[in-house]
Design a protein around this motif. Structure first.
Motif, short mmCIF file in Angstrom:
data_model
loop_
_atom_site.label_atom_id
_atom_site.label_comp_id
_atom_site.label_asym_id
_atom_site.label_seq_id
_atom_site.Cartn_x
_atom_site.Cartn_y
_atom_site.Cartn_z
N GLY A 69 36.20 -59.45 112.26
CA GLY A 69 37.12 -60.50 111.86
C GLY A 69 37.48 -61.47 112.97
O GLY A 69 38.01 -62.55 112.71
N SER A 70 37.17 -61.14 114.22
CA SER A 70 37.51 -62.02 115.33
C SER A 70 36.42 -63.06 115.62
O SER A 70 36.65 -64.02 116.34
N VAL A 71 35.25 -62.90 115.05
CA VAL A 71 34.15 -63.85 115.23
C VAL A 71 34.47 -65.11 114.41
O VAL A 71 34.95 -65.01 113.27
N TRP A 72 34.22 -66.28 114.97
CA TRP A 72 34.58 -67.54 114.32
C TRP A 72 34.11 -67.61 112.88
O TRP A 72 34.86 -68.00 111.99
N GLN A 73 32.87 -67.25 112.59
CA GLN A 73 32.35 -67.37 111.22
C GLN A 73 33.12 -66.51 110.22
O GLN A 73 33.13 -66.79 109.04
N ASN A 74 33.81 -65.48 110.69
CA ASN A 74 34.53 -64.57 109.80
C ASN A 74 36.04 -64.78 109.79
O ASN A 74 36.75 -64.10 109.04
N ARG A 75 36.55 -65.67 110.58
CA ARG A 75 38.00 -65.88 110.65
C ARG A 75 38.53 -66.64 109.44
O ARG A 75 37.87 -67.53 108.92
N ALA A 80 34.85 -73.30 106.78
CA ALA A 80 33.77 -72.92 105.86
C ALA A 80 34.23 -71.83 104.90
O ALA A 80 33.77 -71.77 103.75
N ASN A 81 35.14 -70.97 105.33
CA ASN A 81 35.61 -69.88 104.48
C ASN A 81 36.57 -70.35 103.39
O ASN A 81 36.84 -69.62 102.45
N GLU A 82 37.07 -71.57 103.51
CA GLU A 82 37.90 -72.14 102.44
C GLU A 82 37.09 -72.41 101.18
O GLU A 82 37.65 -72.57 100.10
N ASN A 83 35.77 -72.46 101.33
CA ASN A 83 34.87 -72.67 100.20
C ASN A 83 34.20 -71.38 99.74
O ASN A 83 33.25 -71.41 98.97
N ASN A 111 43.93 -62.01 105.42
CA ASN A 111 44.30 -61.92 106.84
C ASN A 111 43.10 -61.73 107.76
O ASN A 111 43.27 -61.58 108.97
N GLY A 112 41.89 -61.69 107.19
CA GLY A 112 40.69 -61.54 108.01
C GLY A 112 40.28 -60.11 108.26
O GLY A 112 39.44 -59.84 109.12
#
Length: 162
Positions: A69-75, A80-83, A111-112
């Protein structure tokens, strides 16, 4: 695709809010008794005991930084995660999904916190981070994704469940 799953997807399509983006994922609660054998945990490809499905397999592992969860792509703060929201038929957002470079599909709560994953190959099944079979994932023709999960695994998004 089998008739029971098609029925589930058709019923879901009728209940979804039209303002949801095509990349979002609808979560439905599945009745394991209505699930065809080829999609359930009894099928060898979907078994939690299959080495490629195990939570300790290198690409599936929580210790793999690509799944953290701390990696940018997974935060949750990554735009990008809003989509890639995971939502209920009522429009409640439960979390989001993020694929990693190895092909694993990770599911996170709002919360990631990583709650489940789909291995990169050999199955459409979802598994909890502890290795419990959680359900299945499908991509209907109109785009997006549908997650069909057991009640126990769906509760993981709120911090409760199996």
């Amino acid at each position: 695709m089998t008739a029971p799953l098609l029925f589930i997807l058709a019923a879901l399509a009728l209940t979804l809010s039209p303002q949801k983006a095509a990349a979002d994922a609808a979560l439905i609660i599945l009745d394991r008794g209505q699930l065809p054998f080829e999609l359930g945990p009894g099928h060898p490809a979907n078994s939690p005991t299959r080495p490629g499905n195990a939570p300790h397999a290198s690409w599936n592992s929580g210790a793999n930084t690509a799944n953290g969860g701390s990696v940018w792509q997974n935060r949750p703060s990554n735009p990008a995660n809003e989509n890639r929201l995971i939502f209920t038929a009522h429009g409640d957002v439960l979390g989001y999904y993020a694929p990693n470079a190895g092909g694993v599909l990770n599911l996170f709560d709002v919360n990631g916190r990583r709650v489940a994953y789909r291995p990169a190959r050999g199955t459409k099944s979802l598994f909890s981070t502890s290795g419990q079979w959680c359900g299945t994932v499908d991509s209907p023709r109109g785009g997006g994704m549908v997650l069909a999960m057991t009640p126990e695994c769906a509760r993981l998004f709120s911090g409760h469940g199996g």
